[in-house]
Design a protein around this motif. Structure first.
Motif, PDB file in Angstrom:
ATOM      1  N   THR A   1      -6.294  16.905   8.632  1.00  0.00           N
ATOM      2  CA  THR A   1      -7.754  17.474   8.262  1.00  0.00           C
ATOM      3  C   THR A   1      -8.809  17.230   9.446  1.00  0.00           C
ATOM      4  OG1 THR A   1      -7.619  15.136   7.223  1.00  0.00           O
ATOM      5  CG2 THR A   1      -7.343  16.813   5.704  1.00  0.00           C
ATOM      6  N   THR A   2      -8.972  16.162   9.884  1.00  0.00           N
ATOM      7  CA  THR A   2      -9.962  15.878  11.081  1.00  0.00           C
ATOM      8  C   THR A   2      -9.759  16.845  12.301  1.00  0.00           C
ATOM      9  OG1 THR A   2     -10.202  13.465  10.333  1.00  0.00           O
ATOM     10  CG2 THR A   2     -10.739  14.090  12.525  1.00  0.00           C
ATOM     11  N   ARG A   3      -8.267  17.085  12.513  1.00  0.00           N
ATOM     12  CA  ARG A   3      -8.346  18.032  13.913  1.00  0.00           C
ATOM     13  C   ARG A   3      -8.698  19.324  13.439  1.00  0.00           C
ATOM     14  NH1 ARG A   3      -4.637  17.555  17.481  1.00  0.00           N
ATOM     15  NH2 ARG A   3      -3.355  19.358  16.486  1.00  0.00           N
ATOM     16  N   ARG A   4      -8.334  19.759  12.218  1.00  0.00           N
ATOM     17  CA  ARG A   4      -8.702  21.068  11.931  1.00  0.00           C
ATOM     18  C   ARG A   4     -10.419  21.273  11.815  1.00  0.00           C
ATOM     19  NH1 ARG A   4      -4.486  24.382  10.405  1.00  0.00           N
ATOM     20  NH2 ARG A   4      -2.492  23.299  11.273  1.00  0.00           N
TER      21      ARG A   4
ATOM     22  N   ALA B   1     -11.391  24.551  -4.819  1.00  0.00           N
ATOM     23  CA  ALA B   1     -11.482  23.143  -5.079  1.00  0.00           C
ATOM     24  C   ALA B   1     -11.311  22.319  -3.827  1.00  0.00           C
ATOM     25  CB  ALA B   1     -10.873  22.695  -6.200  1.00  0.00           C
ATOM     26  N   PRO B   2     -11.845  21.352  -3.256  1.00  0.00           N
ATOM     27  CA  PRO B   2     -11.570  20.674  -1.880  1.00  0.00           C
ATOM     28  C   PRO B   2     -10.283  19.704  -2.388  1.00  0.00           C
ATOM     29  CG  PRO B   2     -13.613  19.975  -2.971  1.00  0.00           C
ATOM     30  CD  PRO B   2     -13.265  21.201  -3.717  1.00  0.00           C
ATOM     31  N   GLY B   3     -10.373  19.137  -3.511  1.00  0.00           N
ATOM     32  CA  GLY B   3      -9.295  17.955  -3.727  1.00  0.00           C
ATOM     33  C   GLY B   3      -9.874  16.858  -3.100  1.00  0.00           C
ATOM     34  N   LEU B   4      -9.177  16.130  -2.470  1.00  0.00           N
ATOM     35  CA  LEU B   4      -9.534  14.784  -1.840  1.00  0.00           C
ATOM     36  C   LEU B   4     -10.178  15.038  -0.413  1.00  0.00           C
ATOM     37  CD1 LEU B   4      -8.832  11.556  -1.304  1.00  0.00           C
ATOM     38  CD2 LEU B   4      -7.163  12.247   0.114  1.00  0.00           C
ATOM     39  N   VAL B   5     -11.362  14.565  -0.180  1.00  0.00           N
ATOM     40  CA  VAL B   5     -12.001  14.730   1.038  1.00  0.00           C
ATOM     41  C   VAL B   5     -11.767  13.619   1.997  1.00  0.00           C
ATOM     42  CG1 VAL B   5     -14.352  15.482   1.909  1.00  0.00           C
ATOM     43  CG2 VAL B   5     -13.551  16.056  -0.370  1.00  0.00           C
ATOM     44  N   VAL B   6     -11.530  14.015   3.433  1.00  0.00           N
ATOM     45  CA  VAL B   6     -11.225  12.936   4.293  1.00  0.00           C
ATOM     46  C   VAL B   6     -12.389  13.228   5.344  1.00  0.00           C
ATOM     47  CG1 VAL B   6      -9.714  12.381   5.996  1.00  0.00           C
ATOM     48  CG2 VAL B   6      -8.738  13.169   3.827  1.00  0.00           C
TER      49      VAL B   6
ATOM     50  N   THR C   1       0.010  15.851  -2.472  1.00  0.00           N
ATOM     51  CA  THR C   1      -0.108  16.736  -3.509  1.00  0.00           C
ATOM     52  C   THR C   1      -1.664  17.369  -3.660  1.00  0.00           C
ATOM     53  OG1 THR C   1      -1.050  15.254  -4.941  1.00  0.00           O
ATOM     54  CG2 THR C   1       1.341  15.523  -5.013  1.00  0.00           C
ATOM     55  N   GLY C   2      -1.613  18.481  -4.239  1.00  0.00           N
ATOM     56  CA  GLY C   2      -2.686  19.356  -4.418  1.00  0.00           C
ATOM     57  C   GLY C   2      -3.386  19.727  -2.921  1.00  0.00           C
ATOM     58  N   HIS C   3      -4.789  19.687  -2.994  1.00  0.00           N
ATOM     59  CA  HIS C   3      -5.596  20.026  -1.649  1.00  0.00           C
ATOM     60  C   HIS C   3      -6.074  19.051  -1.111  1.00  0.00           C
ATOM     61  CE1 HIS C   3      -6.617  24.530  -3.564  1.00  0.00           C
ATOM     62  NE2 HIS C   3      -5.419  24.323  -3.469  1.00  0.00           N
ATOM     63  N   VAL C   4      -6.377  19.011  -0.033  1.00  0.00           N
ATOM     64  CA  VAL C   4      -7.013  17.939   0.726  1.00  0.00           C
ATOM     65  C   VAL C   4      -7.716  18.757   2.051  1.00  0.00           C
ATOM     66  CG1 VAL C   4      -5.158  17.509   2.389  1.00  0.00           C
ATOM     67  CG2 VAL C   4      -6.792  15.638   2.174  1.00  0.00           C
ATOM     68  N   THR C   5      -9.127  18.073   1.961  1.00  0.00           N
ATOM     69  CA  THR C   5     -10.201  18.824   2.896  1.00  0.00           C
ATOM     70  C   THR C   5     -10.571  17.796   3.873  1.00  0.00           C
ATOM     71  OG1 THR C   5     -10.915  20.403   1.019  1.00  0.00           O
ATOM     72  CG2 THR C   5     -12.319  19.901   2.669  1.00  0.00           C
ATOM     73  N   GLY C   6     -10.549  18.305   4.906  1.00  0.00           N
ATOM     74  CA  GLY C   6     -11.375  17.685   6.116  1.00  0.00           C
ATOM     75  C   GLY C   6     -12.775  17.978   6.357  1.00  0.00           C
TER      76      GLY C   6
END
Length: 252
Positions: free
Chosen positions: A212-215, A107-112, A39-44
């Motif tokens: 997230t990590t790959r991108r 907004a980044p949301g969860l950051v990985v 859900t939402g945004h997730v940022t790598g």
């Protein structure tokens, strides 16, 4: 691309950096589940270096957590802000990572993070450090277990085994692809370990590493090459970019 200076008062010695870790570690929030997976945004976020030219580049890539489509991306370039010391890599990365996050249009949301949170000798890796400074929910998904031990999880995708510091579970080895080496997931800030593992599986539908990590990895590599080309065109030392290095594979 945002240009970053080393912040005033940034730790210059190992002793100073460890003192900052000790001070900030008490602010890590472990009692929240975090956003629901998918859900939402997730940022790598990821970082690439050229140590010879004293250049570091960070990338932040925002994905839609459900579709994994890229929604936004940003990069930042700066000077390397701390020497390479295992356990203190956050001090090399935080200034440019913060600048890349700040440059995002949403907004980044969860950051990985491509690294560690609680699975760190001082229980305060990059994911925890970044989470405390930003207030964002963060997790670490690393390529290796650092100094910790684990039993090999079952071969099926989704299998997991505790990542242990003695008898303490500091993370989990999670199998994102059947029969392929696991990744190593730990809590950063404001996310439970169960949710961190669930997010990792949602973000890795096809490959070992999360999208997230790959991108973010691909973007920061391209941005580093661009920064070196620009430096060469301006006549700075080192006119021809050499093969660049990235420390994410051994990030502590």
């Amino acid at each position: 691309m945002t240009t970053v200076s080393i912040p005033a008062g940034w730790p210059a010695t190992e002793e100073e950096a460890r003192a900052v870790q000790d001070e900030l570690r008490a602010s890590v929030v472990l009692g929240e589940p975090g956003p629901p997976p998918g859900t939402g945004h997730v940022t790598g976020v990821d970082v690439a270096y050229d140590d010879e030219r004293d250049v570091v580049v960070a990338a932040a890539v925002v994905l839609d957590a459900a579709s994994l489509d890229v929604l936004a991306e940003a990069t930042a370039v700066g000077r390397i802000s701390f020497p390479y010391v295992p356990g203190l890599l956050a001090f090399r990365e935080i200034p440019t990572v913060l600048a890349a996050l700040d440059a995002l249009p949403c907004a980044p949301g969860l950051v990985v993070c491509d690294g560690y949170g609680l699975a760190h000798p001082r229980r305060f890796g990059l994911a925890s450090h970044l989470g405390v400074l930003t207030g964002l929910p963060t997790i670490g998904v690393a390529k290796n277990p650092f100094t910790f031990t684990y039993a090999e999880p079952a071969a099926a995708r989704g299998s997991a085994a505790p990542l242990l510091a003695g008898d303490d579970e500091v993370g989990r080895a999670v199998r994102t692809r059947a029969g392929v080496k696991p990744v190593f997931v730990s809590v950063g800030h404001r996310v439970s370990l169960d949710n961190a593992c669930a997010h990792t599986l949602v973000l890795a539908p096809e490959f070992r590493l999360p999208e997230t990590t790959r991108r973010a990895d691909a973007l920061c590599r391209r941005a580093l090459e661009e920064a070196l080309r620009e430096a060469a065109s301006e006549g700075m030392p080192g006119e021809t970019p050499h093969e660049t290095t990235q420390e994410s594979a051994t990030r502590h």
